[in-house]
Write a protein that holds these residues in place. Structure first.
Motif, PDB file in Angstrom:
ATOM      1  N   LEU A 164       0.837  -1.209   0.000  1.00 16.28           N
ATOM      2  CA  LEU A 164       0.000   0.000   0.000  1.00 16.28           C
ATOM      3  C   LEU A 164       0.869   1.256   0.000  1.00 16.28           C
ATOM      4  N   TRP A 165       1.930   1.239   0.791  1.00 19.47           N
ATOM      5  CA  TRP A 165       2.857   2.373   0.837  1.00 19.47           C
ATOM      6  C   TRP A 165       3.508   2.591  -0.533  1.00 19.47           C
ATOM      7  N   MET A 166       3.936   1.507  -1.184  1.00 22.65           N
ATOM      8  CA  MET A 166       4.521   1.632  -2.519  1.00 22.65           C
ATOM      9  C   MET A 166       3.495   2.210  -3.498  1.00 22.65           C
ATOM     10  N   GLY A 167       2.273   1.793  -3.370  1.00 26.33           N
ATOM     11  CA  GLY A 167       1.228   2.342  -4.228  1.00 26.33           C
ATOM     12  C   GLY A 167       1.044   3.830  -4.014  1.00 26.33           C
ATOM     13  N   PHE A 168       1.123   4.270  -2.751  1.00 24.86           N
ATOM     14  CA  PHE A 168       1.001   5.692  -2.458  1.00 24.86           C
ATOM     15  C   PHE A 168       2.167   6.473  -3.047  1.00 24.86           C
ATOM     16  N   THR A 178      12.030  14.928 -11.704  1.00 18.23           N
ATOM     17  CA  THR A 178      12.686  13.630 -11.563  1.00 18.23           C
ATOM     18  C   THR A 178      11.728  12.561 -12.055  1.00 18.23           C
ATOM     19  N   GLN A 179      12.127  11.294 -11.991  1.00 23.00           N
ATOM     20  CA  GLN A 179      11.217  10.232 -12.386  1.00 23.00           C
ATOM     21  C   GLN A 179      10.124  10.065 -11.333  1.00 23.00           C
ATOM     22  N   TRP A 180       9.013   9.488 -11.732  1.00 19.05           N
ATOM     23  CA  TRP A 180       7.814   9.380 -10.898  1.00 19.05           C
ATOM     24  C   TRP A 180       8.071   8.711  -9.555  1.00 19.05           C
ATOM     25  N   PHE A 181       8.913   7.688  -9.521  1.00 22.48           N
ATOM     26  CA  PHE A 181       9.139   6.952  -8.276  1.00 22.48           C
ATOM     27  C   PHE A 181       9.932   7.766  -7.253  1.00 22.48           C
ATOM     28  N   HIS A 182      10.560   8.849  -7.683  1.00 21.93           N
ATOM     29  CA  HIS A 182      11.439   9.649  -6.834  1.00 21.93           C
ATOM     30  C   HIS A 182      10.791  10.961  -6.393  1.00 21.93           C
ATOM     31  N   GLU A 191      11.841   0.325 -13.601  1.00 20.27           N
ATOM     32  CA  GLU A 191      11.600   1.368 -12.599  1.00 20.27           C
ATOM     33  C   GLU A 191      10.859   0.839 -11.371  1.00 20.27           C
ATOM     34  N   LEU A 192      10.273  -0.339 -11.472  1.00 17.06           N
ATOM     35  CA  LEU A 192       9.620  -0.920 -10.297  1.00 17.06           C
ATOM     36  C   LEU A 192      10.642  -1.187  -9.193  1.00 17.06           C
ATOM     37  N   TRP A 193      11.868  -1.543  -9.577  1.00 20.26           N
ATOM     38  CA  TRP A 193      12.933  -1.715  -8.576  1.00 20.26           C
ATOM     39  C   TRP A 193      13.199  -0.388  -7.873  1.00 20.26           C
ATOM     40  N   TYR A 194      13.245   0.697  -8.650  1.00 26.53           N
ATOM     41  CA  TYR A 194      13.499   2.011  -8.066  1.00 26.53           C
ATOM     42  C   TYR A 194      12.339   2.453  -7.182  1.00 26.53           C
ATOM     43  N   LEU A 195      11.123   2.053  -7.549  1.00 26.97           N
ATOM     44  CA  LEU A 195       9.973   2.337  -6.688  1.00 26.97           C
ATOM     45  C   LEU A 195      10.160   1.653  -5.337  1.00 26.97           C
ATOM     46  N   PHE A 196      10.560   0.392  -5.350  1.00 27.40           N
ATOM     47  CA  PHE A 196      10.819  -0.325  -4.107  1.00 27.40           C
ATOM     48  C   PHE A 196      11.895   0.401  -3.303  1.00 27.40           C
ATOM     49  N   ARG A 197      12.983   0.769  -3.969  1.00 27.74           N
ATOM     50  CA  ARG A 197      14.100   1.428  -3.285  1.00 27.74           C
ATOM     51  C   ARG A 197      13.673   2.748  -2.653  1.00 27.74           C
TER      52      ARG A 197
END
Length: 193
Positions: A23-27, A139-143, A171-177
């Protein structure tokens, strides 16, 4: 609590914790992809790797294109390019970013070069020293969420975000990071003075 109670509690905890993290990653992802830049004094383009020949790699080029769009659209007056001097090829990410923008019509006087933005927190501190009347992190979306938080924590206000619309599976890895890194920032990053 008996042995069975401990097992049930452990299994419940083991199932709930990953769910909460998802859920946090989704947010984090939602905040990045839904970022809307607000009119500000400055765009802050975060650096990332360049080629050995000194050219922006695709992710960096996308950030530069987004920053250029903000500047051309009049949403920002200045553009800060912040990056590291790469350890392998000794390329200055920020200088390469500045040159890319100048080749596309951004005057040198409108560009602030930060060649010592080795990470998100250092970039935030460098921006805060300039006391801008608002900043847009580019920056990219995950950041986006961590970059916004870092600037706000460093004392910049208001802060908004902008991200290229492209998506890569890697980029899913970067989202996790970044989903792990932001809580670490919250617990460890303290603004000076």
């Amino acid at each position: 609590m008996g042995r069975r109670g401990w097992v049930v509690s452990g299994l419940t905890f083991g199932a709930v914790l990953p769910g909460l993290f998802l859920l946090w990653m989704g947010f984090v992802a939602f905040r990045g992809v839904s970022a809307v830049p607000e009119r500000s004094e400055m765009a802050v383009i975060f650096g990332t790797a360049v080629t050995a020949k000194g050219q922006p790699r695709p992710a960096l080029r996308e950030r530069l294109e987004e920053g250029l769009r903000l500047w051309r659209g009049g949403l920002v007056r200045t553009v800060m390019v912040s990056g590291a001097i790469e350890s392998g090829n000794r390329r200055d990410e920020a200088r390469i970013m500045a040159n890319w923008l100048m080749e596309r019509g951004v005057p040198e006087a409108a560009i602030i070069v930060d060649s010592h933005g080795n990470n998100t927190w250092l970039t935030a501190l460098h921006v805060a020293r300039l006391h801008p009347q608002g900043a847009v992190v580019v920056t990219q979306w995950f950041h986006v969420l961590r970059a916004e938080w870092a600037l706000e924590r460093a004392g910049v206000s208001p802060v908004s975000g902008a991200a290229p619309s492209r998506f890569r599976l890697a980029e899913l890895w970067y989202l996790f990071r970044d989903s792990v890194a932001l809580p670490v920032y919250v617990l460890t990053k303290v603004p000076p003075g």
